[in-house]
Scaffold this active site. Structure first.
Site, short mmCIF file in Angstrom:
data_model
loop_
_atom_site.label_atom_id
_atom_site.label_comp_id
_atom_site.label_asym_id
_atom_site.label_seq_id
_atom_site.Cartn_x
_atom_site.Cartn_y
_atom_site.Cartn_z
N GLU A 141 4.09 -2.39 4.03
CA GLU A 141 3.86 -2.22 2.60
C GLU A 141 4.94 -1.34 2.00
OE1 GLU A 141 0.37 -0.62 -0.44
OE2 GLU A 141 -0.16 -1.50 1.48
N ASN A 184 -3.38 2.18 3.78
CA ASN A 184 -4.33 1.15 3.35
C ASN A 184 -4.76 0.41 4.61
OD1 ASN A 184 -4.22 1.57 0.46
ND2 ASN A 184 -2.15 0.77 0.55
N GLU A 267 -7.56 3.32 -4.77
CA GLU A 267 -7.08 1.95 -4.79
C GLU A 267 -7.87 1.03 -3.86
OE1 GLU A 267 -2.51 2.86 -6.14
OE2 GLU A 267 -2.87 2.48 -4.02
N LYS A 341 1.41 14.06 -3.26
CA LYS A 341 2.68 13.51 -3.72
C LYS A 341 3.40 14.55 -4.57
CE LYS A 341 1.61 8.58 -3.55
NZ LYS A 341 1.77 7.26 -4.19
N ASP A 346 3.61 8.75 -9.19
CA ASP A 346 3.73 7.90 -8.01
C ASP A 346 5.19 7.71 -7.61
OD1 ASP A 346 2.91 6.20 -5.96
OD2 ASP A 346 3.12 4.43 -7.21
N GLU A 374 10.91 2.24 -3.16
CA GLU A 374 10.02 1.47 -4.03
C GLU A 374 10.47 1.52 -5.49
OE1 GLU A 374 5.30 1.39 -5.38
OE2 GLU A 374 5.97 2.76 -3.80
#
Length: 572
Positions: A141, A184, A267, A341, A346, A374
């Protein structure tokens, strides 16, 4: 699996050490790694590994030396001999690689003994790797470097030679923890805790010789999905017993297991909110299962309403983690580390420091960064991220006279140490990260750029070959523009490498003159332009559209993407 690129540890990096007489003293699995490194270096460069007689380098692991930190080392010169001393194997390994980085200068002149020790006790890389290929997120991911180096065909790889090379690279720069799977957690990945545990043992055995402990991301619902219980309520005695029993079985198989990483109530991942419990109650049940074995639970603070409409200004996404966690300050068990974080959103290219860091002075905190690109170009661009991390770690939330964010993470502020964590950018690409890396721009810092630079080239910026120096300058400048920076496209032959606005991979060698390429009419530095498109694409903020990314490896898979992306994408 394609052959392994040596990155910053080619054989030539060991020339100064390998051409000399070296003695290694001490016992243990990591000391054995030091000895093996020396054996390989002297075999290649004509030196000798000696047990007695004169030596040019003594590497000594002496547990009774009085140094309390097993990761620290002292290096100095005693006459014509360079001496590295440590009380632990990890310290000796770090001392070895310190000498490697110094090159010939490690063996010249006089040098008083100097102590070196890590500033952060936990230096951890989290891998968002899936055992099974996810239908949307792929094998890794937010991965842009191909598939997983750990998993293939629904299991841990039979051939772990690539993982061995990776562990060696990490050990050489002081990484001491690795998370092995995606936060996840899917059904198959949850099984790493139980029926697939023997495969985790294999991975732990690869990392252990380099002073690295492994961690598993676990599902909060594991008592239900793996244990067959009707509930995962953290205050239920049966749930507590299940976690304690299961954790004991993990440590029976992996005595130096690091602990758990948990993404809960975030999430779509299950968590304590389902039972009317808060995150302290959820984290503490796992922490108490780990405590008898010295393990730690890294509990992620990335919790917000992921169903929120981004146009709804009544809910402040940036303060969500603060609202959830600040009231819980002081209620977490001693072996819980809240993984925060660095920014409140994000991993954006420009963010303030997360208010959680200043808002929880009695809680152990780990600051989380993102190495995988990302939001900084999907690893098709050069973007030197270290200045961003340095800027955030050096920020002083309590004013100019107060401690820095780094101090808080290291336990030099008001709470015990948590550490620094980063999301890995590594995949099974032959160049590890999807970048061609002959140039030397992708390094852990400026100081490593010359370690793999071509010897004998004309020297340029900072003593590096001209293209290396210019590449580093361009990479630094791209981050300061608040953007991706630049994108490099390989061309055939000895033509200079163009800095272009089209898709391409980083492909450069010391013979390519980046500055000349940038001056050409088709060479454009497009700062910020593609980054915004990448941000919107990942966040799904421009509604549903067809992905136009035709590059192999997009979404961590080897195929070309032809799917729609909507507003329900996960951020990690």
């Amino acid at each position: 699996m394609i052959g392994v690129h040596p990155a910053w540890l080619p054989g030539s990096a060991f020339r100064a050490l390998g051409s000399r007489r070296v003695r290694v003293t001490g016992e243990g699995v990591v000391v054995a790694t030091v000895r093996a490194e020396v054996e390989a270096a002297v075999a290649e460069h004509g030196g000798a590994l000696v047990d007695d007689g004169p030596s040019d380098l003594d590497l000594v692991c002496a547990p009774d030396d009085g140094e309390p930190d097993p990761e620290a080392f002292v290096v100095g010169r005693a006459g014509t001999t360079t001496v590295v001393r440590a009380t632990g194997g990890a310290g000796l390994l770090y001392g070895l690689h310190h000498v490697v980085r110094l090159g010939e200068s490690a063996f010249r002149g006089a040098a008083e003994p100097q102590r070196h020790a890590p500033r952060q006790p936990v230096r951890m890389l989290d891998h968002w790797d899936n055992v099974d290929v996810h239908p949307v997120m792929g094998q890794v991911e937010r991965g842009y470097s191909g598939g997983s180096i750990f998993y293939a065909d629904g299991a841990v790889r039979a051939d772990l030679s690539r993982v061995r090379a990776y562990a060696r690279l990490l050990g050489s720069v002081g990484v001491n923890r690795v998370g092995l799977n995606n936060v996840n957690v899917g059904r198959t990945e949850a099984g790493l805790l139980t029926e697939l545990l023997p495969e985790v043992v294999r991975l732990a055995e690869v990392f252990r010789p380099h002073g690295i402990r492994v961690h598993l991301s676990v599902s909060f619902a594991a008592p239900i999905t793996l244990g067959g219980l009707p509930t995962a309520d953290p205050l239920d005695p049966a749930v507590r017993d299940w976690w304690a029993r299961t954790t004991a079985e993990v440590y029976a198989a992996i005595p130096d297991f690091g602990g758990y990483v948990v993404k809960a109530d975030s999430e779509g991942q299950p968590g304590p909110f389902a039972y009317g419990r808060d995150h302290a109650e959820g984290a503490n049940v796992l922490a108490r299962a780990l405590a008898p074995f010295g393990g730690t639970v890294f509990w992620r603070a990335f919790v917000y309403n992921h169903h929120q409409d981004w146009r709804d200004r009544t809910t402040d996404r940036a303060r969500a983690a603060y609202d959830h966690f600040a009231p819980l300050d002081g209620r977490f068990d001693p072996n819980v580390v809240l993984q925060v974080k660095a920014g409140p959103m994000d991993f954006q290219t420009r963010e303030p420091v997360s208010p959680v860091i200043a808002g929880m002075p009695r809680t152990r905190l780990a600051v989380e960064f993102q190495v995988t690109q990302e939001y900084t170009g999907h690893q098709k661009h050069v973007c030197h991220l270290v200045p961003l991390w340095r800027e955030m770690l050096g920020f002083r939330p309590w004013g100019e006279d107060g401690p820095t964010v780094a101090d808080s993470a290291a336990g030099r502020a008001t709470a015990p140490a948590g550490g620094v964590v980063a999301v890995s950018n590594v995949g099974d690409d032959p160049f590890w990260t999807g970048h061609r890396d002959d140039l030397g721009v992708q390094r852990a810092g400026d100081g490593d750029a010359g370690q793999t630079g071509r010897r004998g080239d004309a020297q340029g910026v900072g003593g590096e070959p001209p293209a290396v120096g210019r590449g580093l300058d361009l990479a630094h400048g791209g981050r300061e523009a608040g953007a991706v920076g630049l994108r490099l496209q390989p061309v055939e032959g000895d033509v200079p490498l163009d800095v272009v606005g089209r898709r391409g991979q980083v492909a450069a060698t010391a013979r390519h003159d980046l500055a000349r390429g940038a001056r050409r009419g088709d060479g454009l530095v497009r700062a910020g332009r593609h980054r915004r498109g990448a941000d919107l694409h990942q966040a799904g903020r421009i509604g549903r559209r067809r992905c136009d990314d035709d590059q192999p490896g997009h979404h961590g898979r080897g195929d070309r993407c032809s799917q729609d992306h909507g507003s329900t994408s996960r951020f990690g």
